[in-house]
Every structure is written in structure tokens, then in C-alpha cells.
Design a protein around this motif. Structure first.
Motif, PDB file in Angstrom:
ATOM      1  N   TRP A 104      48.485  41.342  36.730  1.00  0.00           N
ATOM      2  CA  TRP A 104      48.674  40.197  37.617  1.00  0.00           C
ATOM      3  C   TRP A 104      47.464  39.253  37.605  1.00  0.00           C
ATOM      4  O   TRP A 104      47.419  38.275  38.343  1.00  0.00           O
ATOM      5  N   GLY A 105      46.455  39.549  36.791  1.00  0.00           N
ATOM      6  CA  GLY A 105      45.270  38.700  36.716  1.00  0.00           C
ATOM      7  C   GLY A 105      44.344  38.869  37.901  1.00  0.00           C
ATOM      8  O   GLY A 105      43.508  38.008  38.180  1.00  0.00           O
ATOM      9  N   ALA A 106      44.489  39.990  38.617  1.00  0.00           N
ATOM     10  CA  ALA A 106      43.712  40.221  39.834  1.00  0.00           C
ATOM     11  C   ALA A 106      42.558  41.205  39.613  1.00  0.00           C
ATOM     12  O   ALA A 106      41.993  41.730  40.567  1.00  0.00           O
ATOM     13  N   PHE A 107      42.209  41.449  38.360  1.00  0.00           N
ATOM     14  CA  PHE A 107      41.054  42.283  38.053  1.00  0.00           C
ATOM     15  C   PHE A 107      40.353  41.660  36.859  1.00  0.00           C
ATOM     16  O   PHE A 107      40.972  41.334  35.856  1.00  0.00           O
ATOM     17  N   GLY A 108      39.042  41.460  37.004  1.00  0.00           N
ATOM     18  CA  GLY A 108      38.279  40.880  35.907  1.00  0.00           C
ATOM     19  C   GLY A 108      36.955  40.355  36.407  1.00  0.00           C
ATOM     20  O   GLY A 108      36.462  40.779  37.455  1.00  0.00           O
ATOM     21  N   GLU A 109      36.408  39.414  35.661  1.00  0.00           N
ATOM     22  CA  GLU A 109      35.116  38.850  36.035  1.00  0.00           C
ATOM     23  C   GLU A 109      35.260  37.927  37.236  1.00  0.00           C
ATOM     24  O   GLU A 109      36.227  37.167  37.337  1.00  0.00           O
ATOM     25  N   LYS A 110      34.288  38.026  38.132  1.00  0.00           N
ATOM     26  CA  LYS A 110      34.248  37.151  39.305  1.00  0.00           C
ATOM     27  C   LYS A 110      32.803  36.968  39.708  1.00  0.00           C
ATOM     28  O   LYS A 110      31.926  37.729  39.286  1.00  0.00           O
ATOM     29  N   LYS A 111      32.557  35.965  40.498  1.00  0.00           N
ATOM     30  CA  LYS A 111      31.209  35.724  41.024  1.00  0.00           C
ATOM     31  C   LYS A 111      31.086  36.400  42.382  1.00  0.00           C
ATOM     32  O   LYS A 111      31.968  36.280  43.231  1.00  0.00           O
ATOM     33  N   MET A 112      29.998  37.111  42.569  1.00  0.00           N
ATOM     34  CA  MET A 112      29.741  37.776  43.836  1.00  0.00           C
ATOM     35  C   MET A 112      28.246  37.633  44.125  1.00  0.00           C
ATOM     36  O   MET A 112      27.429  38.124  43.352  1.00  0.00           O
ATOM     37  N   TYR A 113      27.943  36.914  45.183  1.00  0.00           N
ATOM     38  CA  TYR A 113      26.547  36.668  45.557  1.00  0.00           C
ATOM     39  C   TYR A 113      25.761  36.054  44.402  1.00  0.00           C
ATOM     40  O   TYR A 113      24.621  36.423  44.138  1.00  0.00           O
ATOM     41  N   GLY A 114      26.420  35.141  43.655  1.00  0.00           N
ATOM     42  CA  GLY A 114      25.760  34.426  42.574  1.00  0.00           C
ATOM     43  C   GLY A 114      25.703  35.164  41.248  1.00  0.00           C
ATOM     44  O   GLY A 114      25.219  34.634  40.256  1.00  0.00           O
ATOM     45  N   LYS A 115      26.190  36.411  41.217  1.00  0.00           N
ATOM     46  CA  LYS A 115      26.170  37.186  39.980  1.00  0.00           C
ATOM     47  C   LYS A 115      27.589  37.367  39.465  1.00  0.00           C
ATOM     48  O   LYS A 115      28.543  37.441  40.235  1.00  0.00           O
ATOM     49  N   THR A 116      27.722  37.466  38.152  1.00  0.00           N
ATOM     50  CA  THR A 116      29.021  37.745  37.552  1.00  0.00           C
ATOM     51  C   THR A 116      29.215  39.254  37.523  1.00  0.00           C
ATOM     52  O   THR A 116      28.370  39.982  36.993  1.00  0.00           O
ATOM     53  N   VAL A 117      30.310  39.711  38.131  1.00  0.00           N
ATOM     54  CA  VAL A 117      30.629  41.139  38.164  1.00  0.00           C
ATOM     55  C   VAL A 117      32.092  41.318  37.758  1.00  0.00           C
ATOM     56  O   VAL A 117      32.866  40.363  37.743  1.00  0.00           O
ATOM     57  N   THR A 118      32.470  42.537  37.432  1.00  0.00           N
ATOM     58  CA  THR A 118      33.860  42.857  37.144  1.00  0.00           C
ATOM     59  C   THR A 118      34.414  43.626  38.329  1.00  0.00           C
ATOM     60  O   THR A 118      33.800  44.585  38.794  1.00  0.00           O
ATOM     61  N   GLY A 119      35.559  43.169  38.818  1.00  0.00           N
ATOM     62  CA  GLY A 119      36.157  43.840  39.964  1.00  0.00           C
ATOM     63  C   GLY A 119      37.478  43.209  40.349  1.00  0.00           C
ATOM     64  O   GLY A 119      38.043  42.401  39.611  1.00  0.00           O
ATOM     65  N   VAL A 120      37.956  43.586  41.536  1.00  0.00           N
ATOM     66  CA  VAL A 120      39.208  43.052  42.052  1.00  0.00           C
ATOM     67  C   VAL A 120      38.990  41.605  42.483  1.00  0.00           C
ATOM     68  O   VAL A 120      38.041  41.301  43.210  1.00  0.00           O
ATOM     69  N   ILE A 121      39.858  40.729  42.018  1.00  0.00           N
ATOM     70  CA  ILE A 121      39.846  39.318  42.404  1.00  0.00           C
ATOM     71  C   ILE A 121      40.861  39.184  43.533  1.00  0.00           C
ATOM     72  O   ILE A 121      42.062  39.387  43.311  1.00  0.00           O
ATOM     73  N   ARG A 122      40.380  38.911  44.734  1.00  0.00           N
ATOM     74  CA  ARG A 122      41.283  38.808  45.891  1.00  0.00           C
ATOM     75  C   ARG A 122      42.319  37.718  45.598  1.00  0.00           C
ATOM     76  O   ARG A 122      41.971  36.558  45.410  1.00  0.00           O
ATOM     77  N   SER A 123      43.581  38.122  45.499  1.00  0.00           N
ATOM     78  CA  SER A 123      44.644  37.231  45.047  1.00  0.00           C
ATOM     79  C   SER A 123      45.916  37.473  45.845  1.00  0.00           C
ATOM     80  O   SER A 123      46.165  38.589  46.293  1.00  0.00           O
ATOM     81  N   THR A 124      46.719  36.426  45.981  1.00  0.00           N
ATOM     82  CA  THR A 124      47.980  36.519  46.707  1.00  0.00           C
ATOM     83  C   THR A 124      49.057  35.770  45.949  1.00  0.00           C
ATOM     84  O   THR A 124      48.824  34.670  45.439  1.00  0.00           O
ATOM     85  N   PHE A 125      50.236  36.384  45.907  1.00  0.00           N
ATOM     86  CA  PHE A 125      51.383  35.809  45.212  1.00  0.00           C
ATOM     87  C   PHE A 125      52.603  35.848  46.113  1.00  0.00           C
ATOM     88  O   PHE A 125      52.749  36.765  46.921  1.00  0.00           O
ATOM     89  N   VAL A 126      53.473  34.870  45.936  1.00  0.00           N
ATOM     90  CA  VAL A 126      54.797  34.935  46.537  1.00  0.00           C
ATOM     91  C   VAL A 126      55.762  35.060  45.369  1.00  0.00           C
ATOM     92  O   VAL A 126      55.720  34.258  44.429  1.00  0.00           O
ATOM     93  N   VAL A 127      56.601  36.107  45.424  1.00  0.00           N
ATOM     94  CA  VAL A 127      57.590  36.362  44.380  1.00  0.00           C
ATOM     95  C   VAL A 127      58.961  36.050  44.973  1.00  0.00           C
ATOM     96  O   VAL A 127      59.291  36.539  46.063  1.00  0.00           O
ATOM     97  N   ASP A 128      59.744  35.246  44.258  1.00  0.00           N
ATOM     98  CA  ASP A 128      61.064  34.891  44.785  1.00  0.00           C
ATOM     99  C   ASP A 128      62.065  36.029  44.557  1.00  0.00           C
ATOM    100  O   ASP A 128      61.733  37.050  43.937  1.00  0.00           O
ATOM    101  N   GLY A 129      63.266  35.858  45.048  1.00  0.00           N
ATOM    102  CA  GLY A 129      64.281  36.901  44.976  1.00  0.00           C
ATOM    103  C   GLY A 129      64.715  37.260  43.573  1.00  0.00           C
ATOM    104  O   GLY A 129      65.322  38.311  43.346  1.00  0.00           O
ATOM    105  N   ASP A 130      64.409  36.389  42.597  1.00  0.00           N
ATOM    106  CA  ASP A 130      64.747  36.649  41.203  1.00  0.00           C
ATOM    107  C   ASP A 130      63.584  37.250  40.424  1.00  0.00           C
ATOM    108  O   ASP A 130      63.677  37.444  39.209  1.00  0.00           O
ATOM    109  N   GLY A 131      62.468  37.514  41.113  1.00  0.00           N
ATOM    110  CA  GLY A 131      61.323  38.116  40.444  1.00  0.00           C
ATOM    111  C   GLY A 131      60.415  37.135  39.742  1.00  0.00           C
ATOM    112  O   GLY A 131      59.629  37.513  38.873  1.00  0.00           O
TER     113      GLY A 131
END
Length: 155
Positions: A104-131
Motif C-alpha cells: 500500500w506504499g505505507a512502509f519505506g523511507e520517511k523523514k523523522m526529526y530531520g533524518k531519513t529513516v525506514t519505517g511505517v508511513i502514517r497513511s490513510t485510504f478510502v476504498v470504495d465498494g468495488d475495491g
């Protein structure tokens, strides 16, 4: 770096264990809209705030035809403790291998306190009834995020 999903993409299906070890699949929600959100760790301040905001908005979201699922890399036992401590009333799923997070693209490189780290990217999705992805939001803020989502969805 994982690929990011966009509006109109097919939501990657998954089957993960909930806090009680029972399997839950995205396909279980076909025909209904569902909010799928990814959070880094149960019982941390930001994740607790976000989960409690979803809990407190669940009736309004349900009235608008939306279910909620939270996913983190935590083990089911930790998720169960979190659910019980905060009175969370929606499924929390365990993705310890981070396969669904990555799909889902919710894990990878992100900035945390000015540093690049690998971790969970806080993300939100709405999926419709057809997926299909109806809304895709990456790098969301824990505080105020649910209120913004409600505004975006006009709930």
C-alpha cells in the motif's frame, strides 16, 4: 521504496490477523466503503490519539457508510492490549512482515526529526465498494487527521 497508490487504483487485497488472531480480509468489505489506515505502533502517543479519534468518529463514519480498519506491524497480543486499553471498537490488524504496508506504499523511507529513516508511513485510504482507491493520503498527521478526513469526505 514502495509504490504509492493513487485514486482509481485497485486496492491491494489482504488477509491479516486481528487482535484476537482471527483473519480479516479487505474483500470482506466488498460492497461497502472502508477507511484503511496504517499507523506505526500501538500505544504510542500519536497512534493512540489517531485511533481514539477514529473511535470517537465511528458512529458518524458508519452513518456515512464507512467502516474503519487500522493496520500496524504490531503482533496481535500488543494490538489486543491497545484495543482494550483505549476501548477501540473497530478491527486492528497485524502485519508483522510489513507485506501489506509495503503493497500500500505505507512502509519505506520517511523523514523523522530531520533524518531519513525506514519505517511505517502514517497513511490513510478510502476504498470504495468495488475495491478501488477513492482517497489516498500519505504522511498524515496523527492529531487532527480524522477531522480533516471527515471534512474531505463531507461527513
Amino acid at each position: 521504496m514502495s509504490t504509492r497508490l493513487a485514486v482509481g487504483d485497485a486496492a491491494p487485497d489482504f488477509t491479516l490477523s486481528d487482535a484476537d488472531g482471527k483473519p480479516v480480509s479487505l474483500s470482506d468489505y466488498r460492497g461497502r466503503r472502508v477507511i484503511v489506515y496504517f499507523y506505526p505502533a500501538a500505544s504510542t502517543p500519536g497512534c493512540t490519539k489517531e485511533a481514539c479519534d477514529f473511535r470517537d468518529s465511528l458512529a458518524d463514519l458508519g452513518d456515512a457508510g464507512l467502516d474503519v480498519i487500522g493496520i500496524s506491524p504490531d503482533k496481535p497480543a500488543k494490538i489486543a492490549k491497545f484495543r482494550d486499553a483505549e476501548g477501540l471498537n473497530f478491527p486492528l490488524l497485524s502485519d508483522p512482515d510489513k507485506e501489506v504496508l509495503t503493497a500500500w506504499g505505507a512502509f519505506g523511507e520517511k523523514k523523522m526529526y530531520g533524518k531519513t529513516v525506514t519505517g511505517v508511513i502514517r497513511s490513510t485510504f478510502v476504498v470504495d465498494g468495488d475495491g478501488k482507491i477513492e482517497e489516498a493520503q500519505y504522511n498524515v498527521r496523527a492529531t487532527g487527521h480524522v477531522a480533516k478526513l471527515r471534512r474531505d469526505l463531507k461527513i
